[in-house]
Design a protein around this motif. Structure first.
Motif, mmCIF file in Angstrom:
data_model
loop_
_atom_site.group_PDB
_atom_site.id
_atom_site.type_symbol
_atom_site.label_atom_id
_atom_site.label_comp_id
_atom_site.label_asym_id
_atom_site.label_seq_id
_atom_site.Cartn_x
_atom_site.Cartn_y
_atom_site.Cartn_z
ATOM 1 N N LEU A 256 -6.272 -3.337 11.711
ATOM 2 C CA LEU A 256 -6.248 -4.445 10.765
ATOM 3 C C LEU A 256 -6.134 -3.892 9.340
ATOM 4 N N PRO A 257 -5.048 -4.184 8.633
ATOM 5 C CA PRO A 257 -4.890 -3.645 7.275
ATOM 6 C C PRO A 257 -5.677 -4.466 6.260
ATOM 7 N N PRO A 258 -5.938 -3.901 5.096
ATOM 8 C CA PRO A 258 -6.609 -4.687 4.045
ATOM 9 C C PRO A 258 -5.648 -5.722 3.475
ATOM 10 N N ALA A 259 -6.187 -6.793 2.966
ATOM 11 C CA ALA A 259 -5.363 -7.836 2.359
ATOM 12 C C ALA A 259 -4.694 -7.291 1.101
ATOM 13 N N PRO A 260 -3.404 -7.558 0.920
ATOM 14 C CA PRO A 260 -2.708 -7.053 -0.268
ATOM 15 C C PRO A 260 -2.983 -7.919 -1.486
ATOM 16 N N GLU A 261 -2.667 -7.383 -2.654
ATOM 17 C CA GLU A 261 -2.742 -8.185 -3.868
ATOM 18 C C GLU A 261 -1.580 -9.170 -3.898
ATOM 19 N N ASP A 262 -1.747 -10.250 -4.621
ATOM 20 C CA ASP A 262 -0.685 -11.229 -4.762
ATOM 21 C C ASP A 262 0.191 -10.816 -5.940
ATOM 22 N N LEU A 263 1.465 -10.553 -5.676
ATOM 23 C CA LEU A 263 2.350 -10.055 -6.721
ATOM 24 C C LEU A 263 2.966 -11.195 -7.523
ATOM 25 N N PRO A 264 3.302 -10.943 -8.775
ATOM 26 C CA PRO A 264 3.993 -11.961 -9.566
ATOM 27 C C PRO A 264 5.434 -12.115 -9.104
ATOM 28 N N VAL A 272 10.412 -5.269 -7.256
ATOM 29 C CA VAL A 272 11.070 -5.473 -5.957
ATOM 30 C C VAL A 272 10.713 -4.337 -5.007
ATOM 31 N N SER A 273 10.706 -3.119 -5.517
ATOM 32 C CA SER A 273 10.340 -1.958 -4.698
ATOM 33 C C SER A 273 8.910 -2.082 -4.191
ATOM 34 N N LYS A 274 7.991 -2.470 -5.077
ATOM 35 C CA LYS A 274 6.589 -2.611 -4.676
ATOM 36 C C LYS A 274 6.444 -3.693 -3.614
ATOM 37 N N ARG A 275 7.120 -4.821 -3.823
ATOM 38 C CA ARG A 275 7.063 -5.920 -2.861
ATOM 39 C C ARG A 275 7.648 -5.485 -1.523
ATOM 40 N N HIS A 276 8.772 -4.762 -1.575
ATOM 41 C CA HIS A 276 9.411 -4.290 -0.339
ATOM 42 C C HIS A 276 8.489 -3.368 0.446
ATOM 43 N N ARG A 277 7.833 -2.455 -0.234
ATOM 44 C CA ARG A 277 6.981 -1.493 0.472
ATOM 45 C C ARG A 277 5.727 -2.156 1.044
ATOM 46 N N MET A 278 5.160 -3.083 0.301
ATOM 47 C CA MET A 278 3.987 -3.792 0.817
ATOM 48 C C MET A 278 4.355 -4.620 2.053
ATOM 49 N N MET A 279 5.473 -5.308 1.982
ATOM 50 C CA MET A 279 5.863 -6.161 3.100
ATOM 51 C C MET A 279 6.348 -5.335 4.288
ATOM 52 N N THR A 280 6.988 -4.202 4.013
ATOM 53 C CA THR A 280 7.373 -3.298 5.099
ATOM 54 C C THR A 280 6.147 -2.825 5.860
ATOM 55 N N ASP A 281 5.113 -2.398 5.133
ATOM 56 C CA ASP A 281 3.904 -1.899 5.787
ATOM 57 C C ASP A 281 3.241 -2.987 6.632
ATOM 58 N N LEU A 282 3.206 -4.212 6.124
ATOM 59 C CA LEU A 282 2.614 -5.316 6.884
ATOM 60 C C LEU A 282 3.453 -5.652 8.112
#
Length: 444
Positions: A256-264, A272-282
């Motif tokens: 179970l991963p930790p909940a991510p921060e909500d991005l603007p 976009v890169s940060k969002r892509h990597r967070m969503m890829t990991d999930l």
């Protein structure tokens, strides 16, 4: 030694009552090569897609060498750490035949559905991920999952038909809540109790379906077709309820991963890169937990509006307004956007390769199909569109290769992918895009 079953339980007693606890996923449960459990049950095969927008700068994208150990021109230099895990396909064509070349639309539609669209609103057939999900997705909570790094739910290369687009998750936090919220069942939990809320929902759904069947008898042909589409959604919901009432099999890589921060919101390249990597990991943790076996990741849309710090034109505008540098032989700012896309493709592949499963990885038991919408976006060219694949599909694909398609249909890779996923099809595509020729160079 008597072989152990995956369904073996440890038994005991507590205050006169029987207690059973499931065993964790031990090495003894796996076959010698890590592709199957010891009882012969195969580790699941997965299919994924990845997409980027606006093609390439051929002069600094296409390697000079084909086959193994191909060179990495500067636009794809970021792929060096994952070159052994991928295949690059160049000089494959998309054919429009009697259809118009719909800018930033025809290319991806053909590569995802096999058929050239007649209008921008036209989405013929169904996309490859939908076809594969019908084969692989019935044993998991989600038949397929989609996510986009653009922050825009309209950016999707997945559809079941012209008016049925599969909307991607656009927020890392929303994706987390959908995957790992209150309905998530940890496959490695020591105990399992069906959720009473699911039982109530299933009972209510059964009543709705019964009423719908009665209604079907008094409807006309067109309404019955619409109701059949509605039934398809209900049957999938019923399937998901059934799965939620069944104890899931343990998965060694699931945590179970930790909940991510909500991005603007926004399309700055770093965001976009940060969002892509967070969503890829999930998304990949959802695969590791066997919540889905078919998944789509959209890094950028066909009309990519990603922005570069200090540069006044977003990606799509740059492709058309930036001049080709006569000394470099390409558009330098446009190329910068493609290089960022390749950095994210490398991250995505590495994330899959780093998930351990058996004596291999999730990537070893997956095949990823990566496409774009144009070859040279400045002229809306659809000849020579580059494609990628990643993963060995359970040892059936050789990787680390650059394949020259010699002008043959780009649909050959989609056809090969579907055959690898077990679809019994003799050919795929429409008119000049039709192919029954696998890309044999990559088959082990």
């Amino acid at each position: 030694m008597k072989p152990l079953s995956r369904r073996r339980f440890l038994k005991g007693a507590l205050n006169g009552g029987a207690v059973t606890v499931a065993l964790p996923l031990l090495d003894v449960f796996l076959g010698d090569n890590g592709t199957a459990f010891a009882d012969g049950t195969p580790i699941p095969l997965r299919f994924g897609t990845w997409s980027w927008g606006l093609g390439m700068s051929e002069a600094v994208f296409v390697p000079r060498k084909t086959g193994a150990d191909f060179d990495l021109p500067e636009e794809i230099a970021a792929l060096a750490p994952v070159r052994q895990h991928i295949n690059l396909y160049t000089n494959f064509h998309v054919f429009k035949d009697d259809a118009p070349n719909l800018c930033h639309h025809s290319g991806w539609v053909v590569l995802r559905s096999g058929i050239a669209p007649m209008t921008r609103e036209n989405r013929p057939g169904e996309t490859i991920d939908v076809s594969v999900a019908r084969r692989l997705g019935n044993a998991t909570r989600f038949r397929s999952l989609s996510a986009t790094a653009t922050g825009d739910a309209r950016d999707s290369f997945s559809y079941e038909g012209g008016s049925s687009v599969n909307t991607p998750e656009w927020s890392p936090l929303r994706l987390y809540q959908r995957l790992f919220g209150e309905d998530f069942q940890n496959p490695n939990a020591g105990t399992f109790t069906p959720d009473p809320k699911v039982m109530v929902r299933k009972s209510a759904l059964s009543a709705v379906m019964e009423e719908s069947r009665k209604l079907e008898k008094v409807l006309g042909t067109a309404d019955r077709q619409r109701l059949d589409q509605y039934f398809t959604g209900l049957r999938d919901l019923e399937r998901r309820f059934d799965l939620q009432m069944t104890r899931p099999e343990p998965r060694e890589a699931c945590a179970l991963p930790p909940a991510p921060e909500d991005l603007p919101t926004g399309l700055d390249a770093d965001l976009v890169s940060k969002r892509h990597r967070m969503m890829t990991d999930l998304l990949l943790m959802a695969v590791a937990c066997d919540q889905t076996r078919v998944f789509n990741m959209f890094y950028a849309s066909a009309f990519s509006a990603t922005t570069r710090p200090g540069y006044d034109k977003p990606h799509h505008t740059a492709t058309h307004e930036e001049a080709v540098d006569p000394e470099l032989g390409y558009q330098p700012n446009t190329s910068w956007y493609t290089r960022r896309a390749m950095e994210e493709w490398a991250y995505y592949v590495r994330a899959l390769a780093d998930f351990r499963e058996g004596d291999g990885s999730l990537l070893d038991n997956a095949f990823i199909y990566a496409t774009t919408d144009q070859s040279f976006a400045k002229t809306h060219s659809i000849e020579g569109i580059p494609l990628f694949s990643a993963g060995t599909a359970g040892g059936r694909v050789k990787t680390g290769l650059h394949i020259d398609g010699a002008g043959t249909p780009g649909c050959r890779l989609g056809y090969t992918a579907q055959r690898l996923m077990g679809l019994d099809i003799e050919s795929w595509g429409g008119k000049s895009n039709t192919t029954s020729s696998e890309i044999g160079e990559i088959l082990a």
